[in-house]
Design an enzyme around this catalytic site. Sequence first.
Site, PDB file in Angstrom:
ATOM      1  CG  ASN A  99      -0.125  -0.312   2.580  1.00 35.75           C
ATOM      2  OD1 ASN A  99       0.367  -1.305   2.633  1.00 35.75           O
ATOM      3  ND2 ASN A  99      -0.151   0.900   3.431  1.00 35.75           N
ATOM      4  CB  ALA A 109     -16.095  -1.369  -1.749  1.00 33.30           C
ATOM      5  CG  HIS A 110     -12.538   2.772   0.453  1.00 29.47           C
ATOM      6  ND1 HIS A 110     -11.560   3.697   0.372  1.00 29.47           N
ATOM      7  CD2 HIS A 110     -12.125   1.793   1.160  1.00 29.47           C
ATOM      8  CE1 HIS A 110     -10.636   3.372   1.460  1.00 29.47           C
ATOM      9  NE2 HIS A 110     -11.102   2.290   1.900  1.00 29.47           N
ATOM     10  CB  CYS A 131      12.433   4.443   6.563  1.00 28.61           C
ATOM     11  SG  CYS A 131      13.434   3.828   7.740  1.00 28.61           S
ATOM     12  CB  THR A 133     -28.300  -5.447   9.697  1.00 30.04           C
ATOM     13  OG1 THR A 133     -28.941  -5.969  10.904  1.00 30.04           O
ATOM     14  CG2 THR A 133     -29.129  -5.110   8.473  1.00 30.04           C
TER      15      THR A 133
END
Length: 383
Positions: A151, A202-203, A329, A239
Amino acid sequence: MPYLDHAATTPLRPEALEAMLPFLQGSFGNPSGQHAAARAAKTAIEEAREQVAAALGAKPAEIVFTGGGTEADNLAIKGAARSARDRGSGDGVVTTAIEHHAVLHSCDRLARDGFRVTKVGVDAGGVVDLDALAAALDDRTTVVSVMLANNEVGTVQPLAAVAALVAERAPRAVFHTDAVQAAAWLDVAAGAAGAALIAVSAHKFGGPKGVGALVVRQGARLVPVIDGGGQERDLRSGTHNVAGIVGMAAALTATVARRGEEVPRVAARRDRLAAGVAGRLPDGAVRSNGDPARKLVNNCHLAFPGVEAEALLLLLDRDGVCASAGSSCASGAIEPSVDLARSSVRLTVGWPTTEAEVDEAVAVITAGVERLAGRAGRVPARG
Protein backbone atom coordinates in the site's frame (compact mmCIF):
# COMPACT_ATOMS: atom_id res chain seq x y z
CA MET A 1 -7.83 19.98 -7.95
CA PRO A 2 -5.24 17.29 -8.77
CA TYR A 3 -6.15 14.30 -6.63
CA LEU A 4 -3.09 12.05 -6.23
CA ASP A 5 -4.21 9.90 -3.30
CA HIS A 6 -6.06 7.06 -4.98
CA ALA A 7 -4.25 4.54 -2.79
CA ALA A 8 -6.10 6.08 0.18
CA THR A 9 -9.52 6.11 -1.45
CA THR A 10 -11.11 6.52 -4.86
CA PRO A 11 -14.10 8.44 -6.21
CA LEU A 12 -17.31 6.47 -6.56
CA ARG A 13 -17.72 4.95 -10.01
CA PRO A 14 -20.96 5.92 -11.78
CA GLU A 15 -21.93 2.25 -12.05
CA ALA A 16 -21.70 1.90 -8.27
CA LEU A 17 -23.83 4.95 -7.59
CA GLU A 18 -26.49 3.81 -10.06
CA ALA A 19 -26.64 0.36 -8.48
CA MET A 20 -26.84 1.78 -4.94
CA LEU A 21 -29.55 4.39 -5.43
CA PRO A 22 -32.57 2.04 -5.26
CA PHE A 23 -31.34 0.72 -1.91
CA LEU A 24 -30.70 4.21 -0.56
CA GLN A 25 -34.14 5.48 -1.53
CA GLY A 26 -37.04 3.05 -1.70
CA SER A 27 -35.81 -0.52 -1.27
CA PHE A 28 -34.76 -0.64 2.38
CA GLY A 29 -35.60 -4.20 3.46
CA ASN A 30 -33.44 -6.23 5.84
CA PRO A 31 -32.22 -9.29 3.90
CA SER A 32 -32.55 -11.46 7.01
CA GLY A 33 -36.35 -11.04 7.03
CA GLN A 34 -39.06 -13.18 5.44
CA HIS A 35 -41.38 -10.71 3.69
CA ALA A 36 -41.24 -9.33 0.15
CA ALA A 37 -39.08 -6.28 0.99
CA ALA A 38 -36.58 -8.53 2.75
CA ARG A 39 -36.54 -11.00 -0.14
CA ALA A 40 -35.75 -8.19 -2.58
CA ALA A 41 -32.76 -7.18 -0.46
CA LYS A 42 -31.66 -10.81 -0.11
CA THR A 43 -31.81 -11.26 -3.88
CA ALA A 44 -29.65 -8.17 -4.38
CA ILE A 45 -27.09 -9.50 -1.88
CA GLU A 46 -26.84 -12.88 -3.59
CA GLU A 47 -26.57 -11.34 -7.06
CA ALA A 48 -23.76 -9.13 -5.75
CA ARG A 49 -22.09 -12.20 -4.23
CA GLU A 50 -22.06 -13.86 -7.64
CA GLN A 51 -20.52 -10.76 -9.25
CA VAL A 52 -17.79 -10.42 -6.64
CA ALA A 53 -17.01 -14.13 -6.83
CA ALA A 54 -16.67 -13.98 -10.61
CA ALA A 55 -14.30 -11.00 -10.39
CA LEU A 56 -12.09 -12.65 -7.75
CA GLY A 57 -11.99 -16.16 -9.18
CA ALA A 58 -14.05 -17.66 -6.38
CA LYS A 59 -17.35 -19.47 -5.89
CA PRO A 60 -20.30 -17.44 -4.56
CA ALA A 61 -20.37 -19.60 -1.43
CA GLU A 62 -16.75 -18.55 -0.75
CA ILE A 63 -17.55 -14.82 -0.50
CA VAL A 64 -18.03 -13.31 2.97
CA PHE A 65 -19.12 -9.68 3.03
CA THR A 66 -17.48 -7.49 5.67
CA GLY A 67 -17.32 -3.88 6.77
CA GLY A 68 -14.11 -3.27 4.78
CA GLY A 69 -10.60 -4.51 4.14
CA THR A 70 -9.49 -4.07 7.75
CA GLU A 71 -12.27 -6.29 9.03
CA ALA A 72 -11.60 -8.84 6.31
CA ASP A 73 -7.92 -9.02 7.30
CA ASN A 74 -8.81 -9.34 10.98
CA LEU A 75 -11.29 -12.12 10.31
CA ALA A 76 -8.82 -13.98 8.12
CA ILE A 77 -5.79 -13.85 10.41
CA LYS A 78 -7.38 -14.04 13.84
CA GLY A 79 -10.10 -16.38 12.69
CA ALA A 80 -7.75 -18.86 11.02
CA ALA A 81 -5.14 -18.79 13.80
CA ARG A 82 -7.66 -19.27 16.59
CA SER A 83 -9.47 -22.00 14.70
CA ALA A 84 -6.20 -23.88 14.22
CA ARG A 85 -5.25 -23.54 17.88
CA ASP A 86 -8.70 -24.71 18.96
CA ARG A 87 -8.10 -27.85 16.90
CA GLY A 88 -4.57 -28.28 18.23
CA SER A 89 -3.01 -27.73 14.81
CA GLY A 90 -0.36 -25.17 15.75
CA ASP A 91 0.46 -21.72 17.05
CA GLY A 92 2.74 -20.11 14.44
CA VAL A 93 1.85 -16.99 12.43
CA VAL A 94 4.16 -15.65 9.71
CA THR A 95 3.81 -12.36 7.86
CA THR A 96 6.02 -9.63 6.37
CA ALA A 97 7.29 -6.34 7.76
CA ILE A 98 5.51 -4.30 5.06
CA GLU A 99 1.92 -5.39 5.64
CA HIS A 100 -0.92 -2.97 6.27
CA HIS A 101 -1.57 -2.22 9.94
CA ALA A 102 -4.75 -4.30 9.74
CA VAL A 103 -2.49 -7.34 9.32
CA LEU A 104 0.42 -6.26 11.52
CA HIS A 105 -1.79 -5.26 14.44
CA SER A 106 -3.83 -8.46 14.12
CA CYS A 107 -0.59 -10.41 14.35
CA ASP A 108 0.50 -8.35 17.36
CA ARG A 109 -2.80 -9.19 19.05
CA LEU A 110 -2.21 -12.88 18.41
CA ALA A 111 1.31 -12.55 19.83
CA ARG A 112 -0.17 -11.16 23.05
CA ASP A 113 -2.49 -14.16 23.06
CA GLY A 114 0.45 -16.55 23.01
CA PHE A 115 0.96 -17.22 19.31
CA ARG A 116 4.47 -17.32 17.82
CA VAL A 117 4.56 -14.43 15.37
CA THR A 118 7.38 -13.89 12.84
CA LYS A 119 7.63 -10.82 10.61
CA VAL A 120 9.85 -11.46 7.59
CA GLY A 121 11.87 -8.67 5.98
CA VAL A 122 12.00 -7.49 2.39
CA ASP A 123 14.71 -6.34 0.00
CA ALA A 124 15.48 -2.77 -1.07
CA GLY A 125 12.68 -2.84 -3.64
CA GLY A 126 10.09 -4.07 -1.16
CA VAL A 127 10.00 -7.71 -2.31
CA VAL A 128 9.63 -10.33 0.40
CA ASP A 129 12.79 -12.27 1.29
CA LEU A 130 11.80 -15.80 0.22
CA ASP A 131 14.75 -17.42 2.00
CA ALA A 132 13.78 -15.76 5.27
CA LEU A 133 10.17 -16.74 4.70
CA ALA A 134 11.14 -20.36 4.13
CA ALA A 135 13.19 -20.36 7.34
CA ALA A 136 10.22 -19.01 9.32
CA LEU A 137 7.83 -21.77 8.24
CA ASP A 138 7.37 -25.07 10.07
CA ASP A 139 4.77 -27.75 10.63
CA ARG A 140 3.23 -25.72 13.50
CA THR A 141 2.61 -22.64 11.33
CA THR A 142 -1.11 -21.92 11.20
CA VAL A 143 -1.38 -18.72 9.12
CA VAL A 144 0.88 -17.10 6.52
CA SER A 145 -0.06 -13.58 5.39
CA VAL A 146 1.69 -11.86 2.47
CA MET A 147 0.00 -8.96 0.70
CA LEU A 148 -0.48 -9.06 -3.06
CA ALA A 149 0.68 -5.44 -3.49
CA ASN A 150 2.10 -3.00 -0.98
CA ASN A 151 0.00 0.00 0.00
CA GLU A 152 2.98 2.36 0.30
CA VAL A 153 5.52 1.77 -2.48
CA GLY A 154 3.23 -0.42 -4.61
CA THR A 155 5.50 -3.47 -4.85
CA VAL A 156 3.75 -6.59 -6.19
CA GLN A 157 4.76 -9.71 -4.30
CA PRO A 158 5.62 -13.11 -5.87
CA LEU A 159 2.59 -14.88 -4.41
CA ALA A 160 2.98 -18.02 -6.52
CA ALA A 161 6.44 -18.58 -5.02
CA VAL A 162 5.10 -17.82 -1.55
CA ALA A 163 2.25 -20.30 -1.99
CA ALA A 164 4.70 -22.98 -3.12
CA LEU A 165 6.84 -22.45 -0.01
CA VAL A 166 3.81 -22.62 2.25
CA ALA A 167 2.65 -25.86 0.64
CA GLU A 168 6.12 -27.37 1.00
CA ARG A 169 7.15 -26.22 4.47
CA ALA A 170 3.88 -25.50 6.28
CA PRO A 171 1.27 -27.77 4.70
CA ARG A 172 -1.25 -27.23 7.49
CA ALA A 173 -1.07 -23.43 7.28
CA VAL A 174 -3.73 -21.22 5.73
CA PHE A 175 -2.34 -18.69 3.23
CA HIS A 176 -3.92 -15.22 3.40
CA THR A 177 -3.29 -12.24 1.15
CA ASP A 178 -4.37 -8.64 1.55
CA ALA A 179 -5.39 -7.70 -2.00
CA VAL A 180 -6.87 -4.34 -1.03
CA GLN A 181 -4.43 -2.23 -3.07
CA ALA A 182 -4.13 -4.76 -5.88
CA ALA A 183 -7.77 -5.28 -6.80
CA ALA A 184 -8.04 -2.12 -8.89
CA TRP A 185 -5.05 -2.94 -11.09
CA LEU A 186 -4.28 -6.66 -11.02
CA ASP A 187 -6.19 -9.81 -11.90
CA VAL A 188 -6.73 -11.05 -8.35
CA ALA A 189 -8.10 -14.35 -9.59
CA ALA A 190 -4.74 -15.12 -11.19
CA GLY A 191 -2.40 -13.23 -8.86
CA ALA A 192 -3.83 -14.69 -5.68
CA ALA A 193 -4.77 -18.12 -7.00
CA GLY A 194 -2.69 -19.85 -4.34
CA ALA A 195 -4.31 -18.05 -1.40
CA ALA A 196 -7.10 -19.58 0.67
CA LEU A 197 -8.12 -16.20 2.13
CA ILE A 198 -8.25 -12.99 0.04
CA ALA A 199 -9.29 -9.59 1.41
CA VAL A 200 -10.58 -6.66 -0.68
CA SER A 201 -12.12 -3.26 0.09
CA ALA A 202 -14.68 -1.51 -2.10
CA HIS A 203 -13.47 2.07 -1.79
CA LYS A 204 -10.10 1.23 -3.33
CA PHE A 205 -11.66 0.47 -6.74
CA GLY A 206 -14.53 2.94 -7.04
CA GLY A 207 -16.99 1.44 -4.59
CA PRO A 208 -18.36 2.96 -1.37
CA LYS A 209 -16.50 3.15 1.92
CA GLY A 210 -17.40 0.79 4.75
CA VAL A 211 -17.80 -2.45 2.80
CA GLY A 212 -15.40 -5.21 1.78
CA ALA A 213 -15.19 -8.92 1.21
CA LEU A 214 -13.13 -11.92 2.23
CA VAL A 215 -12.71 -14.92 -0.04
CA VAL A 216 -12.79 -18.03 2.16
CA ARG A 217 -11.85 -21.03 0.04
CA GLN A 218 -13.50 -24.34 0.72
CA GLY A 219 -11.54 -26.09 3.44
CA ALA A 220 -10.30 -22.92 5.13
CA ARG A 221 -11.60 -22.89 8.69
CA LEU A 222 -12.25 -19.71 10.67
CA VAL A 223 -13.81 -18.69 13.94
CA PRO A 224 -15.70 -15.38 13.81
CA VAL A 225 -14.39 -12.17 15.36
CA ILE A 226 -17.91 -10.66 15.56
CA ASP A 227 -20.72 -12.57 17.27
CA GLY A 228 -24.40 -11.89 16.72
CA GLY A 229 -27.18 -13.04 14.44
CA GLY A 230 -25.09 -15.45 12.39
CA GLN A 231 -25.18 -13.70 9.01
CA GLU A 232 -22.61 -14.68 6.37
CA ARG A 233 -22.49 -18.36 7.36
CA ASP A 234 -21.88 -17.42 11.02
CA LEU A 235 -18.57 -15.81 10.01
CA ARG A 236 -19.67 -12.16 10.03
CA SER A 237 -22.73 -11.31 12.09
CA GLY A 238 -24.51 -7.99 11.59
CA THR A 239 -27.20 -6.60 9.32
CA HIS A 240 -25.98 -6.43 5.75
CA ASN A 241 -25.07 -3.08 4.21
CA VAL A 242 -27.20 -3.81 1.16
CA ALA A 243 -26.49 -0.59 -0.75
CA GLY A 244 -22.78 -0.85 -0.01
CA ILE A 245 -22.54 -4.48 -1.07
CA VAL A 246 -24.43 -3.84 -4.31
CA GLY A 247 -22.23 -0.81 -5.00
CA MET A 248 -19.06 -2.79 -4.38
CA ALA A 249 -20.15 -5.50 -6.79
CA ALA A 250 -20.97 -2.95 -9.50
CA ALA A 251 -17.67 -1.13 -9.00
CA LEU A 252 -15.62 -4.32 -9.08
CA THR A 253 -17.42 -5.57 -12.19
CA ALA A 254 -16.75 -2.26 -13.95
CA THR A 255 -13.12 -2.30 -12.80
CA VAL A 256 -12.51 -5.75 -14.24
CA ALA A 257 -14.31 -4.92 -17.49
CA ARG A 258 -12.30 -1.72 -18.03
CA ARG A 259 -8.94 -2.84 -16.68
CA GLY A 260 -7.54 -3.54 -20.13
CA GLU A 261 -8.00 0.09 -21.21
CA GLU A 262 -7.46 1.78 -17.85
CA VAL A 263 -4.19 0.12 -16.82
CA PRO A 264 -2.08 1.43 -19.74
CA ARG A 265 -3.67 4.87 -19.49
CA VAL A 266 -3.03 5.10 -15.75
CA ALA A 267 0.52 3.78 -16.17
CA ALA A 268 1.16 6.53 -18.71
CA ARG A 269 -0.17 9.17 -16.29
CA ARG A 270 2.05 7.79 -13.52
CA ASP A 271 5.11 7.82 -15.77
CA ARG A 272 4.30 11.36 -16.92
CA LEU A 273 4.14 12.44 -13.28
CA ALA A 274 7.43 10.80 -12.32
CA ALA A 275 9.24 12.06 -15.41
CA GLY A 276 7.83 15.54 -15.00
CA VAL A 277 9.02 15.86 -11.41
CA ALA A 278 12.44 14.40 -12.21
CA GLY A 279 12.81 16.62 -15.26
CA ARG A 280 12.26 19.83 -13.30
CA LEU A 281 14.67 19.00 -10.49
CA PRO A 282 18.43 18.43 -10.63
CA ASP A 283 20.13 15.08 -10.19
CA GLY A 284 19.97 13.88 -6.61
CA ALA A 285 16.96 16.03 -5.69
CA VAL A 286 14.49 13.19 -6.15
CA ARG A 287 14.59 9.41 -6.10
CA SER A 288 11.99 6.73 -6.70
CA ASN A 289 11.22 4.13 -4.04
CA GLY A 290 10.21 0.54 -4.74
CA ASP A 291 11.06 -1.95 -7.44
CA PRO A 292 10.10 -0.30 -10.77
CA ALA A 293 9.70 -3.69 -12.44
CA ARG A 294 7.25 -4.93 -9.78
CA LYS A 295 5.17 -1.85 -9.04
CA LEU A 296 1.46 -1.14 -9.30
CA VAL A 297 0.80 0.98 -12.37
CA ASN A 298 -0.67 3.89 -10.42
CA ASN A 299 2.03 4.20 -7.74
CA CYS A 300 4.65 6.97 -7.79
CA HIS A 301 6.52 6.89 -4.46
CA LEU A 302 9.16 9.61 -4.36
CA ALA A 303 11.75 10.76 -1.85
CA PHE A 304 13.13 14.30 -1.85
CA PRO A 305 16.35 14.14 0.20
CA GLY A 306 16.64 17.03 2.64
CA VAL A 307 12.95 17.97 2.35
CA GLU A 308 10.45 17.14 5.10
CA ALA A 309 7.53 15.28 3.56
CA GLU A 310 5.01 16.69 6.03
CA ALA A 311 6.05 20.25 5.18
CA LEU A 312 5.81 19.48 1.47
CA LEU A 313 2.34 17.99 1.89
CA LEU A 314 1.16 21.16 3.62
CA LEU A 315 2.33 23.20 0.63
CA LEU A 316 0.69 20.79 -1.81
CA ASP A 317 -2.58 20.94 0.09
CA ARG A 318 -2.46 24.73 0.15
CA ASP A 319 -2.01 24.75 -3.62
CA GLY A 320 -4.71 22.20 -4.31
CA VAL A 321 -2.81 18.90 -4.72
CA CYS A 322 -3.95 15.93 -2.65
CA ALA A 323 -1.20 13.47 -1.72
CA SER A 324 -0.03 11.54 1.32
CA ALA A 325 3.10 10.83 3.31
CA GLY A 326 4.92 7.67 2.33
CA SER A 327 7.07 6.45 5.19
CA SER A 328 8.66 3.63 3.25
CA CYS A 329 11.40 3.21 5.85
CA ALA A 330 8.93 2.70 8.65
CA SER A 331 7.20 -0.04 6.68
CA GLY A 332 10.48 -1.79 5.94
CA ALA A 333 10.12 -1.30 2.21
CA ILE A 334 13.51 0.30 1.61
CA GLU A 335 16.83 0.49 3.38
CA PRO A 336 16.51 1.89 6.91
CA SER A 337 17.21 5.59 6.44
CA VAL A 338 15.15 7.79 8.74
CA ASP A 339 15.99 10.89 6.69
CA LEU A 340 14.84 9.24 3.47
CA ALA A 341 11.64 8.02 5.09
CA ARG A 342 10.82 11.50 6.33
CA SER A 343 11.28 12.88 2.83
CA SER A 344 9.05 10.35 1.05
CA VAL A 345 5.70 11.18 -0.52
CA ARG A 346 3.20 8.75 -2.03
CA LEU A 347 1.56 10.00 -5.22
CA THR A 348 -1.08 7.68 -6.67
CA VAL A 349 -3.15 8.34 -9.77
CA GLY A 350 -6.42 6.69 -10.77
CA TRP A 351 -8.82 6.03 -13.60
CA PRO A 352 -10.21 9.62 -13.62
CA THR A 353 -6.76 11.32 -13.55
CA THR A 354 -6.10 13.57 -16.56
CA GLU A 355 -2.87 14.76 -18.14
CA ALA A 356 -3.80 18.32 -17.17
CA GLU A 357 -4.05 17.31 -13.52
CA VAL A 358 -0.69 15.56 -13.74
CA ASP A 359 0.98 18.61 -15.30
CA GLU A 360 -0.50 20.93 -12.69
CA ALA A 361 0.66 18.60 -9.93
CA VAL A 362 4.19 18.48 -11.35
CA ALA A 363 4.41 22.27 -11.25
CA VAL A 364 3.11 22.47 -7.68
CA ILE A 365 5.29 19.62 -6.39
CA THR A 366 8.53 20.91 -7.87
CA ALA A 367 7.83 24.46 -6.70
CA GLY A 368 7.22 23.14 -3.21
CA VAL A 369 10.41 21.08 -3.22
CA GLU A 370 12.44 24.06 -4.42
CA ARG A 371 10.96 26.30 -1.75
CA LEU A 372 11.64 23.86 1.09
CA ALA A 373 15.09 22.96 -0.20
CA GLY A 374 15.88 26.68 -0.37
CA ARG A 375 14.94 27.06 3.28
CA ALA A 376 17.36 24.27 4.08
CA GLY A 377 20.12 26.10 2.22
CA ARG A 378 20.07 23.82 -0.82
CA VAL A 379 18.34 25.54 -3.70
CA PRO A 380 18.12 23.23 -6.70
CA ALA A 381 18.37 24.82 -10.10
CA ARG A 382 15.94 23.76 -12.78
CA GLY A 383 17.40 21.67 -15.56
